[in-house]
Write a protein that holds these residues in place. Structure first.
Motif, short mmCIF file in Angstrom:
data_model
loop_
_atom_site.label_atom_id
_atom_site.label_comp_id
_atom_site.label_asym_id
_atom_site.label_seq_id
_atom_site.Cartn_x
_atom_site.Cartn_y
_atom_site.Cartn_z
N ARG A 51 28.44 30.53 -26.58
CA ARG A 51 29.28 31.73 -26.52
C ARG A 51 30.68 31.34 -26.96
O ARG A 51 31.32 30.49 -26.33
CB ARG A 51 29.30 32.32 -25.11
CG ARG A 51 27.98 32.92 -24.67
CD ARG A 51 28.14 33.76 -23.41
NE ARG A 51 28.82 35.03 -23.67
CZ ARG A 51 30.04 35.34 -23.23
NH1 ARG A 51 30.73 34.46 -22.52
NH2 ARG A 51 30.58 36.52 -23.49
N VAL A 52 31.14 31.94 -28.03
CA VAL A 52 32.45 31.67 -28.59
C VAL A 52 33.24 32.97 -28.49
O VAL A 52 32.98 33.92 -29.24
CB VAL A 52 32.36 31.18 -30.05
CG1 VAL A 52 33.73 30.79 -30.58
CG2 VAL A 52 31.39 29.99 -30.15
N ILE A 69 30.52 27.79 -36.12
CA ILE A 69 30.38 28.63 -34.94
C ILE A 69 29.29 29.69 -35.11
O ILE A 69 28.68 30.10 -34.11
CB ILE A 69 31.72 29.28 -34.53
CG1 ILE A 69 32.29 30.15 -35.64
CG2 ILE A 69 32.72 28.23 -34.10
CD1 ILE A 69 33.57 30.89 -35.22
N THR A 92 25.72 31.84 -39.76
CA THR A 92 24.72 32.50 -38.90
C THR A 92 23.31 32.33 -39.46
O THR A 92 22.37 32.00 -38.72
CB THR A 92 25.05 34.00 -38.76
OG1 THR A 92 26.27 34.14 -38.02
CG2 THR A 92 23.94 34.74 -38.01
N PRO A 121 33.09 38.24 -28.06
CA PRO A 121 32.74 37.31 -29.15
C PRO A 121 33.69 37.46 -30.33
O PRO A 121 34.02 38.58 -30.73
CB PRO A 121 31.31 37.72 -29.51
CG PRO A 121 30.75 38.29 -28.25
CD PRO A 121 31.91 39.02 -27.60
N ARG A 126 32.83 36.92 -37.02
CA ARG A 126 32.15 35.87 -37.79
C ARG A 126 33.09 35.28 -38.83
O ARG A 126 34.03 35.92 -39.29
CB ARG A 126 30.91 36.43 -38.48
CG ARG A 126 29.78 36.81 -37.55
CD ARG A 126 28.57 37.25 -38.37
NE ARG A 126 27.43 37.57 -37.52
CZ ARG A 126 26.23 37.90 -37.99
NH1 ARG A 126 26.01 37.93 -39.30
NH2 ARG A 126 25.24 38.18 -37.16
N THR A 132 26.45 29.86 -32.30
CA THR A 132 26.24 31.11 -31.57
C THR A 132 24.77 31.51 -31.56
O THR A 132 24.21 31.90 -30.52
CB THR A 132 27.09 32.23 -32.20
OG1 THR A 132 28.48 31.88 -32.08
CG2 THR A 132 26.85 33.56 -31.49
#
Length: 367
Positions: free
Chosen positions: A157-158, A148, A117, A165, A168, A152
């Protein structure tokens, strides 16, 4: 007079490439005071990539950004803005995963929860600034989330079967049902610097080869993450056998899906710092990294430097924090392990400059 090119990578979490080069030079000079030194601190897409560009490009500016680090808390870091040119009027951003989502940012490994992230947030900050081009280094990752977290942040959008969602990190891979890329931000020119060529899945894939370094130890856990990455690849319409897709826990593959191009990190940085010209005029080339092991021959700085030295007729030498039993040092005329010199890895890590100076003097006596 001996002309010595000093081109080490950083020794992760211990000493920067530039400081390592200085220490090696001091050690060599204690044996050969007439030697002439040329410093070319290196990186291969991992830790130290931003520093290498900052040192080599006049007018480069560090841009502060706060991101969600791999330990699950906010951290302050930077990305690098290179000056604009006719081809890139908005300038070029250099973002490295090591300083945003890297393993050196963890006190304790988080194999299931560390994610990318923060890397995505730094990329987004650079895009918001209006850069025309991105250069991203993806070595030294802390996670195996398939990228991912980064996707994101950039608008993907996962979600799971209920449209929620996914969690993580690698923990979320098993829950992925749908990946919607319709909201993904448009990519500028994106060049990805990577130090590995591994595919996404399989015996040479992200989970099997690099998962244990990140805390995935049990065979069942490695198999589960590998299966999750395979499912993610299918949903992304990504060929998981493509070289480099397994880099950074699968982030290489996610970046390919975004439209990026993968490139050997060491070669890109070498071109930037004028390494080949420096080596062409050298008698000796000293390189190194924190841990020289069985993977060091696959695109990392030491093997790359050894090849350049061989083509130029220069003697290649290696200084490493540790040299693993499975490491092939045949590329080098001599090598020195800081762990061996200091008596233990802890002692070497406490005083890396001291033992790099010792390594420099040992190598000078060896040739």
């Amino acid at each position: 007079m001996t002309r010595v090119v000093l081109a080490p990578d950083s020794f992760k979490g211990s000493i920067t490439a530039a400081d390592a080069a200085d220490a090696l030079a001091e050690g060599w000079a204690s044996v050969d005071p007439t030697a002439e030194f040329v410093r070319r601190p290196m990186a291969d897409g991992g830790e130290g990539t931003v520093a290498a560009f900052a040192a080599a490009v006049p007018g480069a500016r560090r841009m502060p950004v706060a991101v969600d680090g791999p330990a699950g808390r906010r951290i302050d870091t930077t990305w690098l803005l290179l000056p604009p040119d006719p081809a890139n009027p908005g300038g070029t951003a250099v973002v490295d995963l090591a300083s945003t989502s890297g393993i050196e940012l963890l006190d304790d490994l988080r194999p299931w929860d560390a994610d990318t992230t923060g890397f995505g947030q730094a990329i987004a900050a650079a895009l918001d600034h209006g850069v025309s081009r991105l250069v991203v280094g993806i070595g030294s990752s802390a996670s195996t989330d398939g990228g991912i977290g980064m996707l994101t942040v950039l608008g993907a959008r996962v979600v799971d079967a209920d449209g929620v969602p996914v969690p993580r990190g690698a923990r979320g891979l098993a829950d992925i049902h749908t990946v919607d890329l319709s909201g993904l931000r448009a990519a500028p020119e994106v060049r990805v610097l990577t130090d590995v060529t591994n595919p996404l899945i399989g015996s040479r894939g992200a989970a099997a080869v690099f998962g244990p370094q990140k805390g995935l130890v049990a065979a069942a856990d490695i198999g589960a993450v590998d299966a999750g990455l395979a499912r993610l690849a299918a949903l992304l319409d990504l060929d998981p056998t493509t070289a480099g897709t397994g880099a950074a826990g699968g982030t290489g593959g996610a970046l390919l899906v975004w439209g990026a191009t993968l490139a050997p990190g060491a070669a890109e940085v070498a071109e930037l710092v004028g390494l080949e010209q420096a080596v062409r005029d050298a008698d000796v080339v000293i390189t190194g990294e924190g841990s020289y092991d069985g993977q060091s021959g696959d695109g990392k700085v030491p093997s790359f430097l050894a090849a350049i030295a061989a083509s130029a007729g220069a003697t290649a030498l290696l200084a490493a924090g540790r040299i693993a039993d499975d490491a092939d040092t045949a590329l080098f005329a001599a090598s020195a392990s800081l762990t061996d010199l200091a008596g233990s890895s802890d002692a070497a890590l406490r005083e890396p400059a001291r033992w790099l100076r010792e390594a420099g003097s040992v190598l000078a006596r060896a040739v």
